[in-house]
Scaffold this motif. Sequence first.
Motif, PDB file in Angstrom:
ATOM      1  N   HIS A 260      -4.776   1.083  46.666  1.00 48.75           N
ATOM      2  CA  HIS A 260      -4.869   1.223  45.218  1.00 48.75           C
ATOM      3  C   HIS A 260      -6.278   1.002  44.675  1.00 48.75           C
ATOM      4  O   HIS A 260      -6.741   1.773  43.857  1.00 48.75           O
ATOM      5  CB  HIS A 260      -3.873   0.305  44.500  1.00 48.75           C
ATOM      6  CG  HIS A 260      -3.788   0.557  43.026  1.00 48.75           C
ATOM      7  ND1 HIS A 260      -3.507   1.799  42.506  1.00 48.75           N
ATOM      8  CD2 HIS A 260      -3.970  -0.261  41.944  1.00 48.75           C
ATOM      9  CE1 HIS A 260      -3.501   1.729  41.175  1.00 48.75           C
ATOM     10  NE2 HIS A 260      -3.787   0.496  40.813  1.00 48.75           N
TER      11      HIS A 260
ATOM     12  N   HIS B  54       0.565  -1.720  47.556  1.00 53.79           N
ATOM     13  CA  HIS B  54      -0.234  -0.840  46.689  1.00 53.79           C
ATOM     14  C   HIS B  54      -0.579  -1.553  45.376  1.00 53.79           C
ATOM     15  O   HIS B  54      -0.554  -0.967  44.303  1.00 53.79           O
ATOM     16  CB  HIS B  54       0.483   0.492  46.440  1.00 53.79           C
ATOM     17  CG  HIS B  54      -0.463   1.558  45.998  1.00 53.79           C
ATOM     18  ND1 HIS B  54      -1.237   2.272  46.866  1.00 53.79           N
ATOM     19  CD2 HIS B  54      -0.823   1.985  44.763  1.00 53.79           C
ATOM     20  CE1 HIS B  54      -2.006   3.106  46.196  1.00 53.79           C
ATOM     21  NE2 HIS B  54      -1.786   2.949  44.913  1.00 53.79           N
TER      22      HIS B  54
ATOM     23  N   ASP C  92      -4.515   5.319  50.269  1.00 55.25           N
ATOM     24  CA  ASP C  92      -5.114   6.197  49.259  1.00 55.25           C
ATOM     25  C   ASP C  92      -5.761   7.442  49.882  1.00 55.25           C
ATOM     26  O   ASP C  92      -6.907   7.775  49.572  1.00 55.25           O
ATOM     27  CB  ASP C  92      -6.136   5.406  48.419  1.00 55.25           C
ATOM     28  CG  ASP C  92      -5.508   4.206  47.743  1.00 55.25           C
ATOM     29  OD1 ASP C  92      -4.929   4.382  46.654  1.00 55.25           O
ATOM     30  OD2 ASP C  92      -5.543   3.093  48.334  1.00 55.25           O
TER      31      ASP C  92
ATOM     32  N   ASP D  35      -0.350   6.138  47.790  1.00 60.87           N
ATOM     33  CA  ASP D  35      -1.235   7.110  47.149  1.00 60.87           C
ATOM     34  C   ASP D  35      -1.702   8.148  48.172  1.00 60.87           C
ATOM     35  O   ASP D  35      -2.897   8.390  48.359  1.00 60.87           O
ATOM     36  CB  ASP D  35      -2.422   6.445  46.431  1.00 60.87           C
ATOM     37  CG  ASP D  35      -2.094   6.152  44.967  1.00 60.87           C
ATOM     38  OD1 ASP D  35      -0.919   6.317  44.568  1.00 60.87           O
ATOM     39  OD2 ASP D  35      -3.013   5.770  44.215  1.00 60.87           O
TER      40      ASP D  35
HETATM   41 ZN   LIG Z   1      -2.994   3.728  43.364  1.00 58.47          ZN
END
Ligand SMILES: [Zn+2]
Length: 322
Positions: free
Chosen positions: A266, A237, A58, A103
């Motif tokens: 995530h 994720h 992320d 991400d």
């Molecule tokens: Zn995510």
Amino acid sequence: MTHLLDRRAFLAAGAATALSTACARPIVAADGRPTVAAAGRPAAEPALGRVTLLHTNDTHSRVEPFGPGNGNLSGRGGMARRMTMVKELRKAIPNVLLLDAGDTFQGTPYFNLYKGRLDYKLMSLLGYDAGTLGNHDFDNGVDSLLEAMQEAKFDFVNCNFDCAGAPALQKRLRPFVIKEFPGIRVGITGVGVAFKGLVAPNNHKGVAWLDPDKALKPVVAHLREKEKVDLVVLLSHLGYDEKGTGWDDLTLAKQVPGIDAIIGGHSHTFLDQPTKVANERGETLIFQVGFAGVNLGRMDFVTSKGVVKAAGGFAVPVIHQA
Ligand SMILES: [Zn+2]
């Protein structure tokens, strides 16, 4: 910065701590290397393999460190610093893989301007070995994602997206990759979160989501039985703990035995060290290091013939170190 240890001493000490706390029988020296030969054990002792996994999740287009006024995040993160840290670790320890759990996109003007191309370009400069896709990586649709992926000099792994309707993405996403060092073969696969409610249908056109456990089980079996890997690593994720609302890493570790390490993302969960989950095949280490690249995750594994003999890890803050 007086509260920080000398950088090299810290890295060396960290390797020893990470491994020795997880293993009753000391099989590593202060520098983290196996000591079987030095200890004069019989020659029949199986050779040990060793790998260090460095990881992020992320990162959300956080190219620069957080500026002042961001609470305890102020001054943390930044890809240039991460690069320096990774370079030093690669110099200090032999078998290192740099991995990401998805991400990468969305979160700063860098994404609005470069649509992820810059993130993947910089990750390539950092020497990432493999990454997976999160929901936000689909924010501009599949074609834009594919364009950004052209900048990536590393592998993308995922086994639970059915890309039959998006052949170009299918070509770029691999169900698994094998990374090999002397004495150790590492199998790396990936899983993504369900699109429903997170990715607009038009943005994942041609890509269908499959149950992670059903997709993963044959891949893990293949890696262990056919590819004869010593270590199975999952880039996930799904989120750390979705509290029964969907698949998460805690559930998956129990449902799919045979995964040694889950590098999660995530949920932006800040863990200081990996969570150990027991399952019918042994143990899975789950780790996730917040978001935005403010921490770098590190896990060390010592294996022998496909069995983990020692494992541990810790989060390393990405901060300026004088
Ligand atoms: Zn995510």
